[in-house]
Design a protein around this motif. Structure first.
Motif, PDB file in Angstrom:
ATOM      1  N   UNK A 174       0.810  -1.227   0.000  1.00 42.08           N
ATOM      2  CA  UNK A 174       0.000   0.000   0.000  1.00 42.08           C
ATOM      3  C   UNK A 174       0.838   1.269   0.000  1.00 42.08           C
ATOM      4  N   UNK A 175       2.093   1.197   0.442  1.00 45.09           N
ATOM      5  CA  UNK A 175       2.920   2.407   0.468  1.00 45.09           C
ATOM      6  C   UNK A 175       3.821   2.519  -0.760  1.00 45.09           C
ATOM      7  N   UNK A 176       3.646   1.610  -1.724  1.00 44.94           N
ATOM      8  CA  UNK A 176       4.428   1.691  -2.953  1.00 44.94           C
ATOM      9  C   UNK A 176       3.806   2.717  -3.907  1.00 44.94           C
ATOM     10  N   UNK A 177       4.607   3.316  -4.781  1.00 45.18           N
ATOM     11  CA  UNK A 177       4.059   4.281  -5.745  1.00 45.18           C
ATOM     12  C   UNK A 177       3.028   3.637  -6.659  1.00 45.18           C
ATOM     13  N   UNK A 178       2.113   4.455  -7.161  1.00 42.67           N
ATOM     14  CA  UNK A 178       1.127   4.054  -8.169  1.00 42.67           C
ATOM     15  C   UNK A 178       0.104   3.044  -7.669  1.00 42.67           C
ATOM     16  N   UNK A 179      -0.025   2.935  -6.363  1.00 39.39           N
ATOM     17  CA  UNK A 179      -1.025   2.017  -5.808  1.00 39.39           C
ATOM     18  C   UNK A 179      -2.142   2.820  -5.128  1.00 39.39           C
ATOM     19  N   UNK A 180      -3.396   2.440  -5.371  1.00 40.58           N
ATOM     20  CA  UNK A 180      -4.496   2.956  -4.567  1.00 40.58           C
ATOM     21  C   UNK A 180      -4.583   2.071  -3.336  1.00 40.58           C
ATOM     22  N   UNK A 181      -4.238   2.637  -2.202  1.00 38.28           N
ATOM     23  CA  UNK A 181      -4.048   1.817  -1.007  1.00 38.28           C
ATOM     24  C   UNK A 181      -5.282   1.516  -0.204  1.00 38.28           C
ATOM     25  N   UNK A 182      -6.423   2.181  -0.487  1.00 37.47           N
ATOM     26  CA  UNK A 182      -7.584   1.986   0.380  1.00 37.47           C
ATOM     27  C   UNK A 182      -8.073   0.537   0.417  1.00 37.47           C
ATOM     28  N   UNK A 183      -8.213  -0.157  -0.710  1.00 37.49           N
ATOM     29  CA  UNK A 183      -8.635  -1.565  -0.620  1.00 37.49           C
ATOM     30  C   UNK A 183      -7.674  -2.411   0.212  1.00 37.49           C
ATOM     31  N   UNK A 184      -6.378  -2.186   0.048  1.00 36.37           N
ATOM     32  CA  UNK A 184      -5.388  -2.931   0.834  1.00 36.37           C
ATOM     33  C   UNK A 184      -5.414  -2.501   2.296  1.00 36.37           C
ATOM     34  N   UNK A 185      -5.639  -1.203   2.524  1.00 39.92           N
ATOM     35  CA  UNK A 185      -5.735  -0.688   3.889  1.00 39.92           C
ATOM     36  C   UNK A 185      -6.885  -1.357   4.642  1.00 39.92           C
ATOM     37  N   UNK A 186      -7.995  -1.541   3.975  1.00 36.06           N
ATOM     38  CA  UNK A 186      -9.132  -2.216   4.613  1.00 36.06           C
ATOM     39  C   UNK A 186      -8.763  -3.655   4.985  1.00 36.06           C
ATOM     40  N   UNK A 187      -7.989  -4.308   4.120  1.00 40.96           N
ATOM     41  CA  UNK A 187      -7.551  -5.675   4.401  1.00 40.96           C
ATOM     42  C   UNK A 187      -6.613  -5.714   5.610  1.00 40.96           C
ATOM     43  N   UNK A 188      -5.682  -4.760   5.662  1.00 45.77           N
ATOM     44  CA  UNK A 188      -4.755  -4.708   6.801  1.00 45.77           C
ATOM     45  C   UNK A 188      -5.529  -4.542   8.099  1.00 45.77           C
ATOM     46  N   UNK A 189      -6.489  -3.625   8.098  1.00 42.51           N
ATOM     47  CA  UNK A 189      -7.286  -3.355   9.307  1.00 42.51           C
ATOM     48  C   UNK A 189      -8.064  -4.597   9.743  1.00 42.51           C
ATOM     49  N   UNK A 190      -8.582  -5.316   8.774  1.00 42.32           N
ATOM     50  CA  UNK A 190      -9.354  -6.529   9.073  1.00 42.32           C
ATOM     51  C   UNK A 190      -8.458  -7.655   9.594  1.00 42.32           C
TER      52      UNK A 190
END
Length: 785
Positions: free
Chosen positions: A276-292
């Motif tokens: 999620x912290x890499x360039x050119x990535x939309x991190x919100x979908x991955x952020x939701x996964x991390x939180x879960x």
């Protein structure tokens, strides 16, 4: 051990470039991370050094604090100090200073630990034999023979040594050397043999794992490498930076296959988080996964702030230079719905006890609600954020930003109570050197200025989410005092009004406006009202503080007013304005430095003393006298008026009378490009009318020659502007340039010919014309001498 300062060097050189830009061009940016943003990423609770992973259009966020951290040096020095029973500074000196001494091996030898000394000697030998280049312009060195021998020896010792401390380190050296010798297969095998079975592992095993992950990448298994670097990033602070860079440099993005390597939810969360912290990535979908998967993951808040900032980058301001403009526009169109999703995510997390830190989540939710123009919700969330403990000062500063922006957004009209509240907020923000806080300050000043002018501060909710620059004023009358306050607020947002810090430097930013441009474009009547407002004997507290923020005072404003009036050739009014300027102003810099010639003197010697100087006030008063005399039929007065009007322009010797700055050939390189044909400061059109008037009035051939030459100087000024306009978009090939020069030579003769013909035909025998032939090559070429 040699220290590699990759990002650190870039940081310092980049800062130097930024300072040079500021010195050359005055206005921002003072921070190379800057873009139009109002949300502080530092509000997120994060590990030390993770500031480099905030969103940026750069390769990495340039963060002074993160770049000074060297966790690998600290942890290694501590481990050796504990093992050898010495002070940590002794171990640090041996490994990481240029003036290293042998105190550490000597102490070990005194304690009879020759095995450890042997290890240190071997490690030093390896380091000396492999010196990779730190910078692209350097050449590294590699003694393959010594390294191959060391490779064999480290494997043997890793297998035979019984000391756990040294055994782990020999294993690490063997794994490392396999990669240095470009044997990734061996690297993986040696890790599995020498490191993986160890019962007691320390950070050294993680350092070996880092090499093993690099080998996996070299062997082409990017999914597994992503998994391995993600686990390294998650658990090993001393290799966190290297784990990220290993993916970032090669552009490795999220791969579902990496999840197949994971043993549990925490490992899956680590993969999502690093991706999620890499360039050119939309991190919100991955952020939701991390939180879960793992609510305790240390990157959750940082990724949230990063996504808010990333969306600001696309939604705010002008499009930056990008190769794929269509993709950028598409992402900009999606920013509104993306913000709505971010807002919902933050609200949900505020009540998630597994995450904790409700202050951050409510603050984030408040900001996103503000962006989405749901001010009632934004205020509600902000109140809840303030009620929760704030774990860092940045959260409090973010609340300050949102408080002032919300106050302005919800205010229906100007009241004394509103003014008293908002001025304190502005003063607080203006002291900062954080570009986001300054962005918020300049936005607040701009919104308030529109309020005072009776203009809307935002467009309809269906419009762009930062659309707020409507220039239409309200149908009602706007008081002169309100217009003056709007002017002072816009001046307060300028780079010229930035406060000076302890180093004597006033850092400016891209959102800071140019006060000089404001001064040049503000109606004269508004300037007069601003002067009256600023010098009120009973000016209220708000007014005093507003004038202080603007960086202006009545004296300075009278200088500006006089310049504006002089530029419109309202000499009597300029004189009256400058009567209100302290005489000391004219004796100080810049006037004492640049008004050093007689504004009525023109070469060839026109009979005026070249060294006689005049203050701006005295000059304006003299122009009033000359104008009166000209109107009474005095040709000499008309000629001197022309000299004065010419010299106060760009090509004259007293340009400071009209402008506060000048650069060589600025008329050729205006940015953005603009046609200066109608700008008298550059073309001397008014001065030419005075010279022509002198020609009409005089019967003296000497004065007529002077006036004709003066008029030709004005034509030359207009020609230079014309030439700049014509040549701005030309190609640089030789044929085009030769043709252009030929055309401009002909144009110059045609434009200057009227007065040159007059000089040659009517006044060839005058003494002044003979001086012109001596000193003016253009005229000399024209007459063929």
């Amino acid at each position: 051990m040699k220290e590699i300062l990759s990002n650190k060097l870039f940081k310092h050189s980049a800062r130097t470039i930024a300072v040079l830009i500021l010195l050359a061009c005055a206005g921002g940016p003072a921070d190379l991370n800057e873009f139009t943003s109002y949300f502080l990423p530092e509000t997120a609770t994060a590990q030390a050094g993770d500031g480099r992973y905030h969103f940026t259009q750069q390769f990495l966020y340039l963060d002074d604090y993160s770049d000074t951290l060297r966790p690998e040096q600290d942890i290694n020095s501590q481990a050796w100090a504990k093992y050898a029973g010495v002070d940590e500074t002794i171990a640090y000196n041996y490994f990481y200073t240029e003036s290293a001494n042998n105190t550490l091996p000597n102490r070990l030898m005194l304690k009879g630990n020759k095995a450890a000394v042997n290890y240190l000697q071997l490690a030093k030998s390896i380091e000396k034999s492999y010196q990779p280049s730190v910078y692209s312009w350097e050449e590294g060195s590699k003694d393959s023979l010594v390294l191959a021998e060391a490779f064999t020896k480290t494997q043997q010792l890793a297998r035979s040594t019984t000391d756990p401390f040294l055994k782990e380190r020999y294993g690490f050296q063997a794994v490392k050397l396999a990669m240095i010798l470009e044997q990734p297969d061996n690297c993986v095998k040696l890790y599995d043999e020498l490191i993986k079975p160890l019962k007691s592992k320390t950070f050294i095993s993680d350092w070996a794992f880092s090499r093993k992950a690099g080998a996996t990448m070299a062997l082409g298994d990017t999914a597994k490498a992503l998994y391995e670097f993600a686990q390294l990033f998650d658990r090993c602070p001393s290799r966190r930076r290297e784990a990220d860079l290993s993916l970032r440099i090669k552009g490795v993005r999220f791969q579902e296959k990496a999840l197949d390597c994971c043993q549990n939810n925490a490992e899956k969360a680590a993969v999502y988080a690093l991706s999620a912290i890499q360039p050119l990535e939309d991190g919100l979908p991955m952020l939701k996964k991390v939180t879960e998967l793992n609510p305790k993951n240390a990157l959750i808040e940082l990724i949230t702030a990063r996504e808010i900032n990333k969306n600001e980058y696309y939604a705010n301001g002008e499009m930056p230079y990008v190769e794929d403009t269509l993709a950028y526009e598409k992402r900009r169109e999606e920013s509104k719905s993306y913000f709505e999703q971010l807002g919902d995510f933050c609200v949900e997390n505020a009540s998630n006890k597994a995450l904790g830190n409700p202050s951050f989540w409510y603050t984030s939710a408040s900001y996103v609600a503000y962006v989405n123009k749901d001010y009632k919700k934004s205020e509600e969330y902000l109140t809840q954020a303030k009620a929760a403990p704030a774990p860092n000062d940045y959260l409090k500063q973010q609340m300050d930003i949102q408080e002032v922006l919300l106050l302005i957004a919800q205010q229906e009209g100007i009241t004394p109570e509103f003014e008293g509240k908002v001025i304190g907020m502005l003063e607080k923000l203006n002291k900062s050197e954080n570009f986001r806080i300054v962005n918020a300050y300049t936005r607040a000043c701009g919104l308030l200025a529109r309020m005072y002018r009776g203009q809307p501060t935002e467009e309809k909710k269906s419009g762009g989410w930062w659309s707020s620059c409507s220039s239409k004023s309200s149908s009602g009358e706007v008081s002169a005092t309100h217009l003056a306050k709007a002017f002072l607020l816009e001046a307060a947002a300028s780079w010229q009004s930035r406060p000076v810090n302890a180093d004597g430097y006033a850092p400016a930013f891209a959102t800071n406006s140019d006060r000089y441009a404001l001064e040049d474009s503000t109606p004269i009547e508004t300037l007069r009202e601003a002067i009256s407002y600023a010098k009120q004997p009973q000016l209220d507290d708000f007014g005093k503080r507003l004038v202080g923020l603007s960086g202006l005072n009545a004296d300075y404003l009278n200088v500006v007013l006089g310049r504006r009036l002089l530029g419109e050739h309202q000499y009597a009014q300029a004189t009256e304005a400058w009567k209100n300027v302290s005489p000391k102003t004219w004796t100080d810099s810049p006037f004492s430095d640049y008004l050093t010639e007689n504004p009525f003197y023109i070469k060839p010697d026109n009979g005026q003393s070249p060294s006689q100087t005049l203050t701006p006030a005295a000059f304006a008063a003299r122009m009033v006298q000359l104008e009166t005399q000209m109107n009474a039929g005095n040709a000499q007065a008309a000629y001197l008026l022309g000299c004065g009007a010419y010299n106060m322009g760009y090509f004259g010797n007293s340009w400071l009378l009209l402008n506060r700055q000048r650069s060589s050939s600025e008329y050729e390189y205006t940015y953005p490009p603009r046609d200066l044909t109608g700008v008298d400061y550059y073309t001397s059109a008014k001065a030419k009318t005075y010279f022509e008037k002198a020609l009409q009035l005089t019967k003296d051939p000497e004065l007529a020659a002077k006036a004709a030459f003066g008029a030709s100087l004005c034509e030359a000024s207009a020609f230079y502007v014309f030439k700049a306009n014509e040549g701005r978009d030309l190609c640089y090939d030789e044929a085009t340039q030769v043709a252009f020069k030929k055309r401009m030579d002909e144009e110059q003769k045609k434009r200057l010919g009227k007065y040159f013909v007059l000089l040659r035909r009517n006044y060839a025998n005058s003494a002044y014309t003979k001086e012109i032939i001596e000193e003016c090559s253009t005229y000399r070429d024209f007459v063929g001498q």
